[in-house]
Design a protein around this motif. Structure first.
Motif, short mmCIF file in Angstrom:
data_model
loop_
_atom_site.label_atom_id
_atom_site.label_comp_id
_atom_site.label_asym_id
_atom_site.label_seq_id
_atom_site.Cartn_x
_atom_site.Cartn_y
_atom_site.Cartn_z
N TRP A 1 -0.27 -3.95 11.46
CA TRP A 1 -0.57 -2.58 11.04
C TRP A 1 -0.49 -1.61 12.22
N GLU A 2 -1.04 -2.05 13.36
CA GLU A 2 -1.08 -1.18 14.54
C GLU A 2 0.31 -0.78 15.02
N ARG B 1 1.39 3.60 9.95
CA ARG B 1 0.27 4.05 10.80
C ARG B 1 0.73 5.15 11.76
N GLU C 1 -8.43 4.86 7.26
CA GLU C 1 -7.48 3.95 7.92
C GLU C 1 -7.69 2.51 7.44
N LYS D 1 -4.78 0.33 5.82
CA LYS D 1 -4.43 -0.96 6.44
C LYS D 1 -4.50 -2.09 5.43
N GLU E 1 -1.25 -4.31 4.46
CA GLU E 1 -1.21 -5.76 4.70
C GLU E 1 -0.94 -6.53 3.41
#
Length: 221
Positions: A102-103, A108, A145, A149, A153
């Motif tokens: 995700w990062e 994002r 967030e 996320k 995912e």
């Protein structure tokens, strides 16, 4: 096109300068013709706003204001200030995604800082007469967030397992994955459940209207 803004405040000042102005007046200043409707010109509103705000990215996969780390999103709203449609975020990667987190994701990156530009979207208002609303500069809260996320995912797990064809618009609480193509003939590569390459429609990530409605409501309340 106006020069690129050099600061967040300069960008916000420009956004406030066009708040309340009609598309006809904005288009005249930019020497851009106003289409009769948006059926064949879906990106027209975004291009008009980009011209006035000095966005430089165009169709590149980076943020619209890359130097400032800000993404521009126009959002058509109803008379009661509710979003009238889902918001496209970015194209979803269907291959080369093992180990992607995700990062590191485009979703994002694109949503880390957003300049929301509400625009009148009711169909009975002629396009030329529609006006731009008050701008909103937003970053997701920790809770927002976490929701994004979790959905990302879940959706990416389907893709990794070769189950992209099983994803429907019902998956995801705030983020959904939908076909993103000009027509049904456009195909891209993905993987099937047996691990072998398949051809499928490109997919895009979209924010649900309930999510964007909460963002607008919390700001304009």
């Amino acid at each position: 096109m106006k020069p690129e803004p050099q600061s967040e405040q300069e960008l916000l000042d420009r956004a406030w300068q066009i708040a309340g102005v009609s598309f006809a007046d904005l288009a005249a200043e930019a020497a851009i013709p106003v289409p009769n409707d948006l059926s064949r010109d879906k990106g027209w509103v975004g291009q008009l706003l980009e011209w006035h705000l000095g966005a430089s990215a165009g169709s590149k996969p980076e943020q619209d204001f890359a130097k400032l780390g800000i993404e521009l999103k126009s959002i058509p709203i109803s008379y009661s200030a509710k979003p009238l449609e889902t918001t496209f975020v970015c194209v979803a990667p269907l291959t080369g995604i093992h180990g992607l987190t995700w990062e590191q994701s485009h979703v994002r990156h694109k949503l880390s800082r957003v300049l929301w530009m509400p625009v009148e979207g009711e169909r009975e208002i002629p396009l030329a007469q529609r006006r731009v609303g008050s701008p909103l500069l937003w970053s997701p809260s920790a809770q927002e967030e976490a929701m994004l996320k979790a959905d990302w995912e879940e959706l990416m797990e389907f893709i990794v397992l070769g189950k992209v064809g099983q994803i429907t618009a019902r998956h995801g609480e705030v983020l959904q994955l939908r076909p993103k193509a000009a027509n049904g003939k456009v195909k891209t590569e993905a993987y099937g459940s047996n691990g072998k390459p398949i051809r499928t429609l490109p997919r895009g990530f979209y924010l649900r209207t309930q999510f964007t409605a909460r963002i607008l409501a919390s700001y304009y309340a």
